[in-house]
Motif scaffolding. Structure first.
Motif, PDB file in Angstrom:
ATOM      1  N   GLN A   1       0.829  -1.202   0.000  1.00  0.00           N
ATOM      2  CA  GLN A   1       0.000   0.000   0.000  1.00  0.00           C
ATOM      3  C   GLN A   1       0.868   1.258   0.000  1.00  0.00           C
ATOM      4  O   GLN A   1       0.566   2.219  -0.709  1.00  0.00           O
ATOM      5  CB  GLN A   1      -0.943   0.013   1.204  1.00  0.00           C
ATOM      6  CG  GLN A   1      -1.899   1.172   1.233  1.00  0.00           C
ATOM      7  CD  GLN A   1      -2.881   1.133   0.076  1.00  0.00           C
ATOM      8  OE1 GLN A   1      -3.435   0.086  -0.227  1.00  0.00           O
ATOM      9  NE2 GLN A   1      -3.089   2.263  -0.578  1.00  0.00           N
TER      10      GLN A   1
ATOM     11  N   ARG B   1       1.994   1.793  -3.365  1.00  0.00           N
ATOM     12  CA  ARG B   1       0.888   1.767  -4.312  1.00  0.00           C
ATOM     13  C   ARG B   1       1.091   0.629  -5.307  1.00  0.00           C
ATOM     14  O   ARG B   1       0.898   0.781  -6.511  1.00  0.00           O
ATOM     15  CB  ARG B   1       0.760   3.096  -5.051  1.00  0.00           C
ATOM     16  CG  ARG B   1       0.347   4.251  -4.177  1.00  0.00           C
ATOM     17  CD  ARG B   1      -1.018   3.949  -3.543  1.00  0.00           C
ATOM     18  NE  ARG B   1      -1.580   5.103  -2.914  1.00  0.00           N
ATOM     19  CZ  ARG B   1      -2.521   5.857  -3.465  1.00  0.00           C
ATOM     20  NH1 ARG B   1      -3.023   5.578  -4.625  1.00  0.00           N
ATOM     21  NH2 ARG B   1      -2.977   6.890  -2.808  1.00  0.00           N
TER      22      ARG B   1
ATOM     23  N   HIS C   1      -0.622  -2.111  -5.442  1.00  0.00           N
ATOM     24  CA  HIS C   1      -1.831  -2.865  -5.743  1.00  0.00           C
ATOM     25  C   HIS C   1      -2.242  -2.594  -7.186  1.00  0.00           C
ATOM     26  O   HIS C   1      -1.848  -1.612  -7.798  1.00  0.00           O
ATOM     27  CB  HIS C   1      -2.967  -2.476  -4.787  1.00  0.00           C
ATOM     28  CG  HIS C   1      -2.640  -2.785  -3.360  1.00  0.00           C
ATOM     29  ND1 HIS C   1      -2.523  -4.056  -2.881  1.00  0.00           N
ATOM     30  CD2 HIS C   1      -2.393  -1.979  -2.307  1.00  0.00           C
ATOM     31  CE1 HIS C   1      -2.235  -4.029  -1.604  1.00  0.00           C
ATOM     32  NE2 HIS C   1      -2.131  -2.767  -1.233  1.00  0.00           N
TER      33      HIS C   1
ATOM     34  N   LEU D   1      -9.052   4.686  -1.812  1.00  0.00           N
ATOM     35  CA  LEU D   1      -8.277   4.601  -0.569  1.00  0.00           C
ATOM     36  C   LEU D   1      -9.198   4.368   0.624  1.00  0.00           C
ATOM     37  O   LEU D   1      -8.893   3.560   1.504  1.00  0.00           O
ATOM     38  CB  LEU D   1      -7.447   5.872  -0.357  1.00  0.00           C
ATOM     39  CG  LEU D   1      -6.187   5.991  -1.200  1.00  0.00           C
ATOM     40  CD1 LEU D   1      -5.602   7.390  -1.090  1.00  0.00           C
ATOM     41  CD2 LEU D   1      -5.174   4.939  -0.797  1.00  0.00           C
TER      42      LEU D   1
ATOM     43  N   ILE E   1     -10.317   0.765   0.490  1.00  0.00           N
ATOM     44  CA  ILE E   1      -9.255  -0.111   1.010  1.00  0.00           C
ATOM     45  C   ILE E   1      -9.205  -0.024   2.527  1.00  0.00           C
ATOM     46  O   ILE E   1      -9.091  -1.044   3.214  1.00  0.00           O
ATOM     47  CB  ILE E   1      -7.893   0.249   0.383  1.00  0.00           C
ATOM     48  CG1 ILE E   1      -7.870  -0.179  -1.081  1.00  0.00           C
ATOM     49  CG2 ILE E   1      -6.739  -0.393   1.150  1.00  0.00           C
ATOM     50  CD1 ILE E   1      -6.674   0.325  -1.855  1.00  0.00           C
TER      51      ILE E   1
ATOM     52  N   TRP F   1      -1.927  -1.806   7.507  1.00  0.00           N
ATOM     53  CA  TRP F   1      -2.459  -1.552   6.163  1.00  0.00           C
ATOM     54  C   TRP F   1      -3.506  -0.442   6.222  1.00  0.00           C
ATOM     55  O   TRP F   1      -3.499   0.485   5.416  1.00  0.00           O
ATOM     56  CB  TRP F   1      -3.031  -2.846   5.603  1.00  0.00           C
ATOM     57  CG  TRP F   1      -3.511  -2.789   4.183  1.00  0.00           C
ATOM     58  CD1 TRP F   1      -3.126  -1.925   3.195  1.00  0.00           C
ATOM     59  CD2 TRP F   1      -4.481  -3.648   3.593  1.00  0.00           C
ATOM     60  NE1 TRP F   1      -3.787  -2.204   2.031  1.00  0.00           N
ATOM     61  CE2 TRP F   1      -4.623  -3.268   2.239  1.00  0.00           C
ATOM     62  CE3 TRP F   1      -5.224  -4.723   4.053  1.00  0.00           C
ATOM     63  CZ2 TRP F   1      -5.492  -3.911   1.361  1.00  0.00           C
ATOM     64  CZ3 TRP F   1      -6.079  -5.368   3.181  1.00  0.00           C
ATOM     65  CH2 TRP F   1      -6.218  -4.962   1.852  1.00  0.00           C
TER      66      TRP F   1
ATOM     67  N   ALA G   1      -3.336   3.336   4.449  1.00  0.00           N
ATOM     68  CA  ALA G   1      -4.400   3.808   3.558  1.00  0.00           C
ATOM     69  C   ALA G   1      -5.055   5.069   4.122  1.00  0.00           C
ATOM     70  O   ALA G   1      -5.356   6.013   3.372  1.00  0.00           O
ATOM     71  CB  ALA G   1      -5.439   2.713   3.337  1.00  0.00           C
TER      72      ALA G   1
END
Length: 164
Positions: free
Chosen positions: A72, A75, A77, A100, A103, A149, A153
């Motif tokens: 994350q 970035r 993903h 965001l 997520i 995580w 985010a």
């Protein structure tokens, strides 16, 4: 936010060390299997590592989520920019912030259920079948991973970081 990013990086490094341990144990177990095949030709045997499956299952359950926070931060993903590249910058930033927050919501949702799962596993006194290890402590790295995580985010959403 730099502290959270540094924690995510160190957490991923620890995940890599655990993954390396899984690979080493797996390699030793495979080598033992091969040596056993040869040893049987001479009437002997070489046993594999007792509890190998328990160790790998529990270690993978820790390791799997440990890379998400770092991913994350970077970035890393999957991002689909098929149409977004033609959108105005304000819309791209808005969409990015929405994702965001999505997520973040997903990480908090999974965190909630993992905490409940850990509590249930603790209350059931669940043990691994071969090694007899308590299973609930192996939820802790996953819970920490999901929390980290979510923190990454959230920080990106608050700062308005975007991938463009």
């Amino acid at each position: 936010m730099k502290l959270v990013e540094r924690l995510a990086s160190q957490w991923a490094l620890l995940g890599g060390i655990l993954l390396l341990a899984i690979m080493i144990v797996t390699s030793v177990n495979i080598a033992a299997f091969g040596m056993d095949r040869v040893a049987r030709l001479f009437g002997a045997n070489v046993s594999a590592l007792p509890g190998y499956e328990d160790f790998v299952r529990l270690a993978i359950s820790c390791t799997a989520l440990m890379f998400f926070p770092y991913c994350q931060v970077k970035r890393g993903h999957v991002v689909v920019d098929l149409f977004a590249s033609s959108f105005p910058l304000w819309l791209v930033r808005l969409l990015d912030r929405v994702w965001l927050l999505t997520i973040l919501s997903l990480a908090v949702f999974l965190l909630y259920w993992m905490v409940l799962g850990m509590i249930e596993t603790y209350e059931d006194s669940a043990l691994s079948p071969v090694l007899g290890w308590a299973e609930w402590p192996f939820y802790v790295p996953g819970i920490l991973s999901l929390f980290l995580w979510a923190a990454v985010a959230a920080g990106q959403a608050v700062r308005g970081d975007h991938h463009v």
